[in-house]
Design a protein around this motif. Structure first.
Motif, mmCIF file in Angstrom:
data_model
loop_
_atom_site.group_PDB
_atom_site.id
_atom_site.type_symbol
_atom_site.label_atom_id
_atom_site.label_comp_id
_atom_site.label_asym_id
_atom_site.label_seq_id
_atom_site.Cartn_x
_atom_site.Cartn_y
_atom_site.Cartn_z
ATOM 1 N N HIS A 184 7.538 -1.254 0.719
ATOM 2 C CA HIS A 184 6.679 -0.787 -0.504
ATOM 3 C C HIS A 184 5.219 -0.431 -0.190
ATOM 4 O O HIS A 184 4.832 0.863 -0.756
ATOM 5 N N ASP A 185 4.574 -1.114 0.840
ATOM 6 C CA ASP A 185 3.153 -0.758 0.953
ATOM 7 C C ASP A 185 3.273 0.570 1.993
ATOM 8 O O ASP A 185 2.365 1.454 1.636
ATOM 9 N N VAL A 186 3.963 0.584 2.738
ATOM 10 C CA VAL A 186 4.218 1.799 3.353
ATOM 11 C C VAL A 186 4.338 3.235 2.719
ATOM 12 O O VAL A 186 3.791 4.114 2.822
ATOM 13 N N LEU A 187 5.419 3.025 1.532
ATOM 14 C CA LEU A 187 5.364 4.164 0.885
ATOM 15 C C LEU A 187 4.263 4.427 -0.165
ATOM 16 O O LEU A 187 3.982 5.706 -0.336
ATOM 17 N N ARG A 188 3.560 3.494 -0.538
ATOM 18 C CA ARG A 188 2.362 3.759 -1.401
ATOM 19 C C ARG A 188 1.514 4.572 -0.629
ATOM 20 O O ARG A 188 0.703 5.438 -1.101
ATOM 21 N N LYS A 189 1.244 4.236 0.841
ATOM 22 C CA LYS A 189 0.428 5.088 1.753
ATOM 23 C C LYS A 189 1.031 6.456 1.726
ATOM 24 O O LYS A 189 0.099 7.346 1.938
ATOM 25 N N ARG A 190 2.250 6.588 1.916
ATOM 26 C CA ARG A 190 2.875 7.950 2.225
ATOM 27 C C ARG A 190 3.043 8.663 1.005
ATOM 28 O O ARG A 190 4.192 9.571 1.032
ATOM 29 N N ASN A 191 2.712 8.339 -0.099
ATOM 30 C CA ASN A 191 3.035 8.893 -1.173
ATOM 31 C C ASN A 191 4.360 9.221 -1.672
ATOM 32 O O ASN A 191 5.085 9.863 -2.227
ATOM 33 N N GLY A 192 4.998 7.886 -1.559
ATOM 34 C CA GLY A 192 6.672 7.803 -1.745
ATOM 35 C C GLY A 192 7.030 6.735 -2.920
ATOM 36 O O GLY A 192 5.708 6.218 -3.264
ATOM 37 N N VAL A 193 8.081 6.369 -3.066
ATOM 38 C CA VAL A 193 8.500 5.443 -4.221
ATOM 39 C C VAL A 193 9.591 4.599 -3.534
ATOM 40 O O VAL A 193 10.443 5.052 -3.146
ATOM 41 N N SER A 194 9.461 3.293 -3.878
ATOM 42 C CA SER A 194 10.463 2.372 -3.669
ATOM 43 C C SER A 194 11.190 1.831 -5.034
ATOM 44 O O SER A 194 10.603 1.608 -6.206
ATOM 45 N N VAL A 195 12.575 1.634 -4.682
ATOM 46 C CA VAL A 195 13.259 1.402 -5.725
ATOM 47 C C VAL A 195 14.096 0.126 -5.270
ATOM 48 O O VAL A 195 14.637 0.238 -4.212
ATOM 49 N N ILE A 196 14.333 -0.858 -6.178
ATOM 50 C CA ILE A 196 15.202 -2.075 -6.139
ATOM 51 C C ILE A 196 16.169 -2.074 -7.312
ATOM 52 O O ILE A 196 15.711 -1.865 -8.305
#
Length: 388
Positions: free
Chosen positions: A74-86
């Motif tokens: 989740h933290d990596v995706l925030r940095k990379r302008n991505g989205v995490s879904v659970i």
């Protein structure tokens, strides 16, 4: 259609990965203990960051909230302008710290499940209620279930019980142990040998683990299978015909028994389709929401009570309409059982993927998807969380 699928599996070899030096000695102070976790976080962050960069990954979807990997991702995706879904995979009947979650979008079964996440102090930007993910093509499942019932009826069966179990660890210091799971099979195998009008459908949570576990009662299992009135594990009916064995087994049965109230996802799937379903509170879970169901009608203390009550139900020609009936509980928990849960999930992911692929920022991709979902399926199915 997907033109290319890349499969990744650890261990990963990352170029230019900063060397992480762990504190090897046994931690004697809290600071050393926490420092080790901080170092591990850095290592996994760099690994996932490198993977997402190489494959230009902007969307990550998982059900696994029981590992801290999803927190790092989740933290990596925030940095990379991505989205995490659970998306929700299992039902929790009360808040549990081990199920604490961090993601942009959580897809939950119901408002009760969303409220649980809030009580667990999960950091979620938006909760979208999708309902249960089972029930796709239920009319086809009913046809398959009828074939199973007819096959058992041809062997003299009048009543069919379906059994749901859980996984276990052999070392009972860290789990309930294999013996508790073996009981789920022993009691019913002994019953089927006594009652020639009884048919059993065993639906283990993990067939491979169950098969190894049941070596301890292989003689009893063999006798049960030889009756022809027992369907289990790698039987063709589960291996080849359906991707929804829980609901298929339930629809083929007169009564479903979930042998562990502390879990109960399979039981909920069946009860939501009005299949008589009972629970056995073997681990003693007094705070579990399902323990509010009627005692002696739905909730039982042990296998002996459950079997005696089920036999009485059958002997009375199934006249007791309250036996295995959950009443308003399903409605109170807010479950959607229209068979469209998986469709809603797919639509959400398709929208996110489309928005991100068209160059939108993570915030706009999330916002557009959430607004679309609210308009399409109802604003009450969108609950804003306390994400960061």
């Amino acid at each position: 259609k997907y033109k290319k699928i890349t499969i990744l599996s650890p261990p990963f070899k990352i170029k230019n990965l900063n060397r992480i030096n762990y504190i090897i000695k046994k931690p004697s102070f809290d600071k050393e203990f926490l420092d080790n976790y901080a170092l591990e976080y850095r290592r996994y962050f760099e690994e996932w960051d490198a993977i997402f960069q190489k494959y230009n990954i902007k969307l990550h979807v998982t059900w696994n909230i029981f590992s801290y990997y999803h927190l790092v991702i989740h933290d990596v995706l925030r940095k990379r302008n991505g989205v995490s879904v659970i998306y929700q995979h299992a039902f929790n009947g009360f808040p549990q710290q081990v199920c604490q979650t961090s993601c942009d979008i959580f897809l939950g079964f119901s408002k009760f499940c969303v409220d649980n996440q809030s009580k667990q102090n999960s950091t979620i930007k938006y909760n979208l209620i999708t309902g249960l993910l089972s029930g796709i093509g239920v009319s086809h499942l009913k046809k398959e279930a009828k074939v199973i019932r007819n096959n058992l009826k041809e062997k003299g069966v009048k009543n069919i019980i379906c059994i749901f179990d859980e996984n276990s660890l052999s070392d009972d210091r860290f789990h309930t142990g294999d013996d508790l799971q073996i009981e789920n099979y022993e009691y019913l195998l002994e019953e089927i040998l006594k009652n020639k009008e009884l048919g059993i459908i065993f639906k283990p949570k993990s067939p491979n683990f169950a098969e190894k576990r049941l070596l301890k009662i292989s003689t009893l299992l063999k006798k049960g299978m030889e009756t022809g009135r027992c369907l289990f594990l790698k039987d063709n009916v589960f291996r080849e015909t359906s991707k929804q064995p829980v609901l298929l087994a339930g629809l083929a049965s007169d009564i479903c028994i979930h042998s562990h109230l502390c879990a109960g996802t399979a039981a909920i799937e069946c009860a939501s389709f009005n299949i008589p379903t009972i629970l056995i509170d073997r681990e003693k879970s007094p705070k579990h929401i399902l323990n509010e169901l009627p005692k002696g009608k739905v909730v039982f203390k042990n296998w002996v009570e459950a079997i005696n009550a089920t036999n009485k139900f059958f002997n009375d020609n199934k006249k007791d309409k309250k036996f295995g009936y959950w009443g308003d509980m399903i409605n109170d928990l807010g479950f959607l059982n229209d068979g469209l849960g998986a469709k809603r999930k797919g639509q959400i992911l398709t929208n996110l993927h489309y928005n991100l692929n068209n160059g939108l920022s993570r915030d706009k991709a999330i916002g557009n998807t959430v607004n679309w979902y609210a308009e399409k399926w109802g604003h009450e199915k969108v609950i804003e969380g306390k994400g960061i």
